[in-house]
Each structure stands twice: as C-alpha cells, then as structure tokens.
Design an enzyme around this catalytic site. Sequence first.
Site, PDB file in Angstrom:
ATOM      1  N   ASP A 114       0.839  -1.193   0.000  1.00 25.04           N
ATOM      2  CA  ASP A 114       0.000   0.000   0.000  1.00 25.04           C
ATOM      3  C   ASP A 114       0.877   1.247   0.000  1.00 25.04           C
ATOM      4  OD1 ASP A 114      -2.230   1.516   0.025  1.00 25.04           O
ATOM      5  OD2 ASP A 114      -2.866   1.006   2.051  1.00 25.04           O
ATOM      6  N   TYR A 167       8.521  -5.079  -8.282  1.00 29.25           N
ATOM      7  CA  TYR A 167       7.641  -6.204  -8.590  1.00 29.25           C
ATOM      8  C   TYR A 167       7.246  -6.285 -10.065  1.00 29.25           C
ATOM      9  CZ  TYR A 167       4.209  -2.462  -7.791  1.00 29.25           C
ATOM     10  OH  TYR A 167       3.526  -1.276  -7.824  1.00 29.25           O
ATOM     11  N   LYS A 208      -8.152  -8.255  -2.634  1.00 28.62           N
ATOM     12  CA  LYS A 208      -8.099  -7.288  -1.538  1.00 28.62           C
ATOM     13  C   LYS A 208      -8.448  -7.954  -0.197  1.00 28.62           C
ATOM     14  CE  LYS A 208      -7.394  -3.296  -2.790  1.00 28.62           C
ATOM     15  NZ  LYS A 208      -8.256  -2.342  -3.368  1.00 28.62           N
ATOM     16  N   CYS A 252     -34.098  21.570  -7.161  1.00 22.94           N
ATOM     17  CA  CYS A 252     -34.866  22.382  -8.111  1.00 22.94           C
ATOM     18  C   CYS A 252     -36.352  22.066  -8.039  1.00 22.94           C
ATOM     19  CB  CYS A 252     -34.353  22.179  -9.537  1.00 22.94           C
ATOM     20  SG  CYS A 252     -34.720  20.549 -10.218  1.00 22.94           S
TER      21      CYS A 252
HETATM   22  S1  IVH Z   1       1.661  -5.351 -10.399  1.00 21.56           S
HETATM   23  C1  IVH Z   1       0.265  -4.133 -14.768  1.00 21.56           C
HETATM   24  N1  IVH Z   1       2.296  -5.985  -7.939  1.00 21.56           N
HETATM   25  O1  IVH Z   1      -1.255  -1.739  -6.928  1.00 21.56           O
HETATM   26  C2  IVH Z   1       0.109  -4.103 -13.284  1.00 21.56           C
HETATM   27  N2  IVH Z   1       1.162  -3.916  -8.288  1.00 21.56           N
HETATM   28  O2  IVH Z   1      -4.017  -1.477  -7.682  1.00 21.56           O
HETATM   29  C3  IVH Z   1       1.378  -3.906 -12.564  1.00 21.56           C
HETATM   30  N3  IVH Z   1       0.823  -2.621  -6.245  1.00 21.56           N
HETATM   31  O3  IVH Z   1      -0.657   0.378  -9.635  1.00 21.56           O
HETATM   32  C4  IVH Z   1       1.184  -3.839 -11.114  1.00 21.56           C
HETATM   33  N4  IVH Z   1       1.787  -4.036  -4.874  1.00 21.56           N
HETATM   34  O4  IVH Z   1       0.908   0.548  -7.592  1.00 21.56           O
HETATM   35  C5  IVH Z   1       1.713  -5.083  -8.737  1.00 21.56           C
HETATM   36  N5  IVH Z   1       2.974  -6.652  -5.836  1.00 21.56           N
HETATM   37  C6  IVH Z   1       2.393  -5.760  -6.622  1.00 21.56           C
HETATM   38  C7  IVH Z   1       1.847  -4.565  -6.115  1.00 21.56           C
HETATM   39  C8  IVH Z   1       1.233  -3.665  -6.988  1.00 21.56           C
HETATM   40  C9  IVH Z   1       1.174  -2.867  -4.990  1.00 21.56           C
HETATM   41  C10 IVH Z   1       0.081  -1.426  -6.679  1.00 21.56           C
HETATM   42  C11 IVH Z   1       0.591  -0.762  -7.930  1.00 21.56           C
HETATM   43  C12 IVH Z   1      -0.589  -0.767  -8.866  1.00 21.56           C
HETATM   44  C13 IVH Z   1      -1.727  -0.868  -7.921  1.00 21.56           C
HETATM   45  C14 IVH Z   1      -2.973  -1.415  -8.569  1.00 21.56           C
END
Ligand code: IVH
Length: 702
Positions: A126, A232, A320, A428
């Site tokens: 996060d 990542y 989530k 309105c």
């Molecule tokens: S992969 C093409 N891996 O979550 C997608 N995202 O809700 C590449 N995030 O924008 C993202 N931990 O900022 C990926 N282990 C993880 C992550 C992660 C956090 C965030 C990232 C992304 C957002 C999407």
Amino acid sequence: MAVEALSEEQAQAELARLADILSRANTAYHAEDAPEISDADYDALKARNAAIEARFPALKRADSPSEQVGAAPAESFAKVAHAVRMLSLGNAFDDDDITEFDARVRKYLGLGAEAALAYTAEPKIDGLSLSLRYEDGKLIQAATRGDGSVGENVTANARTIDDIPEEITGAPKVLEVRGEVYMSHADFEALNSRQSETGGKTFANPRNAAAGSLRQLAASITRARPLRFFAYAWGALSEPLADTQKGAIDRLGALGFSTNRLTALCDGPDEMLAHYRKIEQQRATLGYDIDGVVYKVNDLGLQGRLGFRSTTPRWAIAHKFPAELAWTRLEAIDIQVGRTGALSPVARLTPVTVGGVVVSNATLHNEDYIRGLDSKGNTIREGKDIRVGDWVQVYRAGDVIPKVADVDLSKRPAGAEPFEFPARCPECDSEAIREEGDAVRRCTGGLICPAQAVEKLKHFVSRAAFDIEGLGAKQVEQFYRDEWIAEPADIFTLKDRFGSGMQQLKNREGWGEKSATNLFEAIDEKRRIAFGRLLFALGIRHVGEAASNMIARVYGEWEGFTAAMDAAADQVGPEWERLLSVDGVGEVMARSLVTAFAQDQERASIDRLTSHLDVQAAEQPDTEGSPVAGKTVVFTGTLEKMTRAEAKARAEALGAKVSGSVSARTDLLVAGPGAGSKAKKAAELGIETIDEDGWLALIGDA
Ligand code: IVH
C-alpha cells in the site's frame, strides 16, 4: 511595525512567520487550487519579507520565500511520458472471484481445466508506484505513475532512497524497473512525532506520508524521510529478464533490488488462496501496510498472449483484504444530486476512525438500500431498514467511498421513523422519478436543475477531463452562483464577455490580477483538447474515461464521430453495430451516447462547446508496420491455435477493427473449419478469405 524599527530578534521571528504564511498560501494556491489570501496581500507580504531580508541579510532563511520567484513558484515536477503505460489492477474480493479469474484466464487461452497453469502470489504493497529507468546500468530517470501515460519526474528524490541502486551490473541495456515506494510503520510514527514537535504537517497514514515525501520539490526533504522500495514489475526492456514472472523477480533481486520475500509460486486457485491466508496472518507483523495479495500468471509468454484490457492486465488480479469496519451513530440522511440527476442519499455520521481514517460521511446508495433491499428486490441485512438515529456499521476499503453496511436494531432509539425518500428534487423541486429497472431516482430537471448543472461543470473541469489549472470545483461553484458560467461552453467565452475579464474577477475575494491572467491562460491552453478527454468531460451517463479513450481511438476524428452518432440515433444499422463492436461499449452505454447526441438541447450545448475547441484526433495504437492496421477483419469458424477473444484482442492491438458480421466494409475474413454463411457471403462480395495459419503468417506469429 515598520521594517526600520525591527530589532534583530523581531526580524528573525517575523521572517519565520512570513515564510510560514507564504508557504501555506503557495500550497493553497498551486497545489490545492483554493487560494486563501488575495494576490495583493500575497504580494505585500512578499515585499515585506524582501525588505526585512535586505536589512538583515544574515537572517535570510534557507527556505526563504524570495527564492520562490515570480508568479508561479516552482511547484510542479516535469512531466515524463511512460514508454510503456503504467496500469492498475482489477480487484477481487473473495475466493470465488479467484476461481473465476483462473477460469477466465484459461478460457481466454483456450486451456482446459486440467492443463497446468502457475501463478505467482505476493503482497500488494500500500504505497505509490514508481518507475525507474536504467540505461547501461545507470539510473537515469524515476517517474510516478501519474495518469498511467504521463507521470512526474521525481529522479532527484528517488536517488535519496536506499533501496534504489544508483548503478547495477549485468542488467539489460535498457531496464525500466517498476515497484512500490512505501514507508514502514516505525518510520511513519517517527516522522509524525517529529512533524508534530516542529509544528509541521502530520500524515493520516503511511501511504500519504510516502506520497507526500516522494512528491516533494526539495530532494533534501525526501532524503530526511526514510522511504523504501519493493520491485515487482518492469516496463521498457531492451531484452527479456526471464521466461517467467518468478524468474524475472529473482533476476531483479539478483541485480540488487528489494523484492518481497512473501512472493510464492502457486499451482492454481487452491494454492493461491492458501498463500493469501498465510500473508493475511502475517499482515499485522510485517511492519508496513499491505492491502491484499496480487496474483500474476507466471509464464511471460502467456502474459503476452493475455495482454491488457483498457486499464488492467488480463494476466493479473489484486485480491483485496476485507474492508475495515466501525460502529457509529447516523445523525442525518442528506440527498445529493449528481451530474446525471441521480438522487444519492448520504449518511452524516458521528465521526469515527475506520482503519486510520476519520469518516463522517458514507454512502447509502439508493432508496432500496435504505429500505433493506438490493437492486434485484431481495432483502439485505435481513431486511433491516436504516433510520436516522440508528447505530450503524461503517465499512471502508482502501480508496473506496465508505458505506453504511449494517444497523444494530437493539440500539434503535424509540420513535425513530422509517426514512422517507423524496419524490422531488431537493435542489430544483422538479419531479424525481425512478424508471423501471433503475435502482436510482433521478431529477427530471435536466439543465434547469442547478445541482446537475454544477456537477456537470465540476466533472468537466476535473483532472481526467479538461483539468483547467485554477478552475477547480470550488471556483466552478462560485462562477455558477455568480451566473458567469452555466454550461461548459461559457468557460471559453469568459474572457471575452468580460472584456479583458480582469475587472470583474479582480474584485472577487481570492482573485487578483495574477490569478485572473493565469486562469485565462490556463483556459486558452485547453482549447486544444484530445477527443477522448472531450468525450469523457461531457459527463454522459455510463461513458467513463476508459470507454471514452477507446471510442476516440476507434473513431479517430470528432466530426466523423458525431456524424456516426447521428447515423446511429435510431439504434439500428451499421453505425449502431459499429458502436457496439467497440471494446468496452455495451448496449446501455451505446444507448446513452446516441441519446445524448440526439437530444436537441444537449446537442446544442455540445456543439456550442466544440465551436471554441480544436479537438485533437486520437492517437492510434502504435501499429507501424502492421499489415492489418485500419482493416476491418471478421473471424469465423473454429480457431485452433487461439481463442476468439485472443484473436480479437491481438487484431485490435495491431490496429485492425474486428467486426462480428461480414459486409461490404469487411477487408478480410479469417475462416476456420466449420465456417458457414459468413464465408459464403464473403465469397459473394469478393472479400479476401484466409485460414488461421494464413492469419498467423500475415501478422507474423506463425
Ligand atoms: S503489479 C500491470 N504488484 O497496486 C500491473 N502492483 O491497484 C502492474 N501494487 O498500480 C502492477 N503491490 O501501484 C503489482 N505486488 C504488486 C503490487 C502492486 C502494490 C500497486 C501498484 C498498482 C496498484 C494497482
């Protein structure tokens, strides 16, 4: 006190006070679009600051306001266009969503339930995402995600983060590493107590602290705030990192990046869910915030085949953690009117902390929800209704708007009455009606309803729409109240209607010569606008940002698009079919679009607006060298090497239009075994027909 009369001690105190006031004023003006002091006062304070500094040069502060010269203190970062878009992730909330995700992936790839298919599972950090570009092993650029296409250049700040190596050896010539910047719980607590001791701003949670610290103009401030980084993912690459997701992450680890130790390889949904539970158990002791688990298809070849929807990859999903809950008192139910006339009940709550954030408002969705019914008329909360005075459970997950989830009947005050939903618009007084099948009651006032007009205008100037600097929600409300603007077109005639425009604006509280000039300039800048942004800005019901951009790409030019909407007004015929064939456009959205363009008043308002604009044709996907760019392709019969969905997505990525039916406009028919009437029709029309292998050879995948 006159500057000449100040003692050294008084001067020092005064400089500190001025630095504080001016910095607050700058933030209010530039970062929050909500000026707090008039420009004249601002200028006077700055002049006094300069006079004191001139008399006591030794007292000049390191953060002196005089160093922030001119109209616009350097309050913004340079923009960086991402070589590969930075996307977000689709969300899953329960175990079933994960089995469905696996089934979707298999279906798209044409894999049976028995075929082996591995995924990685890792914590969802996060924080905020960051992209790091290395060339020849050296860090040359760091950028935030921004809107996914264009981010902010935060290179100097990223260099202060220990987890981010300045140089790496053995990496591809070009390597864009992506990951998350975050702050540990311990560092967050320490930062907040330092901030409150020195009278600085404290942060609501570690993510805000991380974002606030990374997005600092002074890298020295970022340096003083310990940020961390997990790698990542990746963007542009001169050569592949590995064949698998896990292999690539291991490679990034070997190059010197921090990767998450809880990254596991899983054989399928059972193992993924087991790993999810393991991570969930460790969540409280990790020392940093995570909000879920991310699953990714391990085989990078398969990831490539799966590709992307408009804003999310098909090969990954975020699972989530359950939302956080708290109980509090429902003090009142207010009705808000949105830009499409929807009457939305809002719960006013006795403030309560939910997962570290103070919540005092929450959504109650619609009248049925308050009554204890879902959109299909089934009971929810065992049929318990919600009344003012009730003790209610508030639920919030991540950035989602908090909602009232449950009610405790044992605490219902005597005499609490069932809530009576208004049948007239509270703004309105027009009749508010509920159409059959619609969960929402809507004001029928249209443009005469001030709430709808203002909400439409607010949406129009919002970030993903026209994004006019200096014209935010607050200013729009003020201008609407003063009858300066009633519809979007009026924004572009503001300056002319007021002659130079300055006089009127200058007399307003919070506006001065400088901010008025800036505003008119900012408006002028947006006369050139991208097709997709314009369409989204119109705020047509059901037409979101992703769909607007997709439509813009498909239709290219605004004029052609409006003509196509006219031709599709009757909701039959080739133009209607064409609209429905756009990825992400369903019947409901299509109907809403053509109706908006066919309605006289609304259309006139759109045309008035576009007469002031220079609408930029949408950028076509990068299809240079594509043999099928701009061609209309139809697939029929059985495909053996790919699924229909995959074939369609691949063809579209190469700039082709994929249609479901053969017509004189069809350029190419790809026919597999069992092709029937479409092949016959194509033969009659003399349309080129090839088989699946022919198609693969054509696009270079054979
Ligand atoms: S992969 C093409 N891996 O979550 C997608 N995202 O809700 C590449 N995030 O924008 C993202 N931990 O900022 C990926 N282990 C993880 C992550 C992660 C956090 C965030 C990232 C992304 C957002 C999407």
